[in-house]
Scaffold this active site. Structure first.
Site, PDB file in Angstrom:
ATOM      1  N   HIS A   6       0.820  -1.217   0.000  1.00  0.00           N
ATOM      2  CA  HIS A   6       0.000   0.000   0.000  1.00  0.00           C
ATOM      3  C   HIS A   6       0.851   1.264   0.000  1.00  0.00           C
ATOM      4  O   HIS A   6       1.944   1.277   0.538  1.00  0.00           O
ATOM      5  CB  HIS A   6      -0.880   0.060   1.255  1.00  0.00           C
ATOM      6  CG  HIS A   6      -1.711  -1.153   1.472  1.00  0.00           C
ATOM      7  ND1 HIS A   6      -1.853  -1.735   2.709  1.00  0.00           N
ATOM      8  CD2 HIS A   6      -2.453  -1.911   0.619  1.00  0.00           C
ATOM      9  CE1 HIS A   6      -2.656  -2.787   2.618  1.00  0.00           C
ATOM     10  NE2 HIS A   6      -3.018  -2.920   1.362  1.00  0.00           N
ATOM     11  N   LYS A  54       6.435   6.444   6.875  1.00  0.00           N
ATOM     12  CA  LYS A  54       6.048   5.612   8.011  1.00  0.00           C
ATOM     13  C   LYS A  54       7.284   5.152   8.778  1.00  0.00           C
ATOM     14  O   LYS A  54       8.321   4.870   8.188  1.00  0.00           O
ATOM     15  CB  LYS A  54       5.286   4.369   7.532  1.00  0.00           C
ATOM     16  CG  LYS A  54       4.005   4.679   6.809  1.00  0.00           C
ATOM     17  CD  LYS A  54       3.375   3.425   6.242  1.00  0.00           C
ATOM     18  CE  LYS A  54       2.111   3.764   5.486  1.00  0.00           C
ATOM     19  NZ  LYS A  54       1.578   2.593   4.778  1.00  0.00           N
ATOM     20  N   TYR A  71       2.804   1.505  13.771  1.00  0.00           N
ATOM     21  CA  TYR A  71       3.528   2.437  12.905  1.00  0.00           C
ATOM     22  C   TYR A  71       3.017   3.858  13.038  1.00  0.00           C
ATOM     23  O   TYR A  71       1.872   4.107  13.341  1.00  0.00           O
ATOM     24  CB  TYR A  71       3.503   1.986  11.447  1.00  0.00           C
ATOM     25  CG  TYR A  71       2.154   1.804  10.811  1.00  0.00           C
ATOM     26  CD1 TYR A  71       1.648   2.745   9.916  1.00  0.00           C
ATOM     27  CD2 TYR A  71       1.393   0.674  11.066  1.00  0.00           C
ATOM     28  CE1 TYR A  71       0.426   2.563   9.302  1.00  0.00           C
ATOM     29  CE2 TYR A  71       0.172   0.478  10.452  1.00  0.00           C
ATOM     30  CZ  TYR A  71      -0.307   1.431   9.568  1.00  0.00           C
ATOM     31  OH  TYR A  71      -1.528   1.249   8.964  1.00  0.00           O
ATOM     32  N   ASP A 105      -6.820  -6.328  -1.196  1.00  0.00           N
ATOM     33  CA  ASP A 105      -5.415  -6.520  -1.554  1.00  0.00           C
ATOM     34  C   ASP A 105      -5.238  -7.503  -2.711  1.00  0.00           C
ATOM     35  O   ASP A 105      -4.265  -7.410  -3.460  1.00  0.00           O
ATOM     36  CB  ASP A 105      -4.603  -6.972  -0.347  1.00  0.00           C
ATOM     37  CG  ASP A 105      -4.327  -5.837   0.630  1.00  0.00           C
ATOM     38  OD1 ASP A 105      -4.671  -4.677   0.328  1.00  0.00           O
ATOM     39  OD2 ASP A 105      -3.776  -6.115   1.705  1.00  0.00           O
TER      40      ASP A 105
END
Length: 182
Positions: free
Chosen positions: A62, A72, A132, A170
């Protein structure tokens, strides 16, 4: 904290110092001042996310596009994952290349994934908590991705594909050659 830049420019592996004694351990998992100084960046994280998954769960690949692109800082609180970052920056010398890093509860390793990278992970242990930080807010309209089993990327996810658990979303992601670049 030791920091090592990977072969993908701007993508760093961070190893915090672990202080252990008979009571357990202590780490400083994040310090804004140290992070920016050691990486030579000016990142301000605005959102923390956490997921809990079981062995075989594969999340990704992603990324977000445009003004909602996200950097991130990822780590594992419990369990373990194989974490993957793919360079989606069209003008980068490493466009289309990826790295894989094992992040575990034991090694406390973190990965900084800059804007312009697709990101994903596969869970290697029965129960894993993945955490994260993001430097930009999530925006559904800016979502993009690449299918996990793209033959051009040739990512070794370490588990048998029959063990993979993916979301319907996904499974519908485009191939790398058809994905939007940053």
């Amino acid at each position: 904290m030791t920091i090592k830049e990977t072969k993908l420019k701007g993508c760093f592996i961070l190893q915090p110092q672990i202080f252990k004694d008979k009571r357990g351990y202590f780490i400083e998992s994040f310090n804004q001042q140290t992070f920016n100084a050691k990486l030579g960046l000016d990142i301000q994280f605005v959102q923390d996310n956490e997921s809990k998954s079981s062995r075989g769960v594969l999340r990704g690949l992603h990324y977000q596009m445009g003004e909602y692109a996200q950097a991130k800082l990822v780590r594992v609180v419990k369990g373990g994952v194989l974490d993957v970052a793919v360079d989606m920056r069209k003008d980068s010398q490493t466009f289309g290349e990826h790295i894989s890093v094992e992040l575990t509860e034991e090694n406390k390793t973190q990965l900084f994934v800059p804007r312009g990278f697709a990101h994903g992970f596969i869970v290697l242990e029965d129960e894993t908590i993945f955490s994260y930080k993001c430097d930009n807010f999530y925006n559904k309209a800016s979502e993009a991705g690449v299918i996990y089993n793209d033959e051009d990327l040739n990512i070794n996810w370490q588990l048998q594909s029959s063990d993979f658990i993916l979301s319907d979303k996904d499974l519908l992601l485009p191939k790398f050659k058809d994905a939007q670049s940053c």
